[in-house]
Design a protein around this motif. Sequence first.
Motif, PDB file in Angstrom:
ATOM      1  N   ARG A  22      10.579   2.251  11.359  1.00 56.45           N
ATOM      2  CA  ARG A  22      11.444   2.125  10.198  1.00 56.45           C
ATOM      3  C   ARG A  22      11.317   3.403   9.371  1.00 56.45           C
ATOM      4  NH1 ARG A  22      12.877  -1.594  12.775  1.00 56.45           N
ATOM      5  NH2 ARG A  22      12.966  -3.813  12.251  1.00 56.45           N
ATOM      6  N   ASP A  75      11.120  -8.452   9.653  1.00 55.39           N
ATOM      7  CA  ASP A  75      12.385  -8.057   9.011  1.00 55.39           C
ATOM      8  C   ASP A  75      12.349  -8.209   7.493  1.00 55.39           C
ATOM      9  OD1 ASP A  75      13.582  -7.367  11.438  1.00 55.39           O
ATOM     10  OD2 ASP A  75      14.173  -9.443  11.821  1.00 55.39           O
ATOM     11  N   HIS A 103      12.888  -7.064   3.981  1.00 56.78           N
ATOM     12  CA  HIS A 103      13.742  -6.006   3.450  1.00 56.78           C
ATOM     13  C   HIS A 103      12.993  -5.213   2.392  1.00 56.78           C
ATOM     14  CE1 HIS A 103      17.220  -3.816   2.004  1.00 56.78           C
ATOM     15  NE2 HIS A 103      16.922  -4.212   0.767  1.00 56.78           N
TER      16      HIS A 103
END
Length: 280
Positions: free
Chosen positions: A13, A135, A137
Amino acid sequence: MDWAPFTPQTIKRSWPGLRVGFYLLPPFDGLEATQPDSIEVIFSGHRNAAVEFGKRLCEIAVAPGTALVRGAEPINWLRVGEYSDSIVMYPDISLLQKLAGEAHAGPIELEPIVLDHDPVMLGVAHIMRRACTADLHISDMEASCLAHLLIRRLLARQYGIDVQDAHLPATRMDSRALDAIGEYIEENLRGRIALEDLAAIARLSPFHFARCFKATTGLAPYQYVIARRIDLARRLLMTSTMTVAEIGWAIGFENISHFRRQFAAHFGIVPSQLRHAMAL
């Protein structure tokens, strides 16, 4: 996230000013090259590993939760005898220079250092691992704040530079108190940990302690404790024959359904899926 048995997992990421990579690797014997100017938090620990630093070969043991800071010269893994679960973080080095300049320090660079159970490194690493595996955010602003936490901690630990934040004048914790709190939490993951006990170590009121701890590590005290307990549960699932329920009870969860939900929130899978993936 698909945890297939004995299959390496790599998830990356990136945000402006901060890149991360999550790695779940099986045991290996051979060069695993790394990049310089990075912070690797090794959740799994290694009982007997070999690394290459410069032209030196070293046999090392790494405790679970250790942070390995790499400078301009990379430290490469040569052998790891068990599964490796780690997050590698690459903060923007220009931020290091900027904050050092604000403290009127000369040009500096990251130096190799090993940090055991550093709450700032672990707090940010837990957040980033959730971003990779579950996941979670994270906005650009949140990532920038986390990068600042990492750099400020490195400046304090490596150079004794305490960069003050004009926007948060009295919310960051004293380094020695933070270290003592981190060790207390690690020693009591299977027992009772109360906010009042942590605040007493820092000599702060519970309210002010909770505020300072989150401003320093990126996680509220209860979030940090849960993250460390869930990480212990993951290690027990991978290395022991204890049942899921036994592991949940061992780390303080009376409600096993709640334990499963917390585990899934951190890893994107329930404990039984990880147990199956590790072929135990």
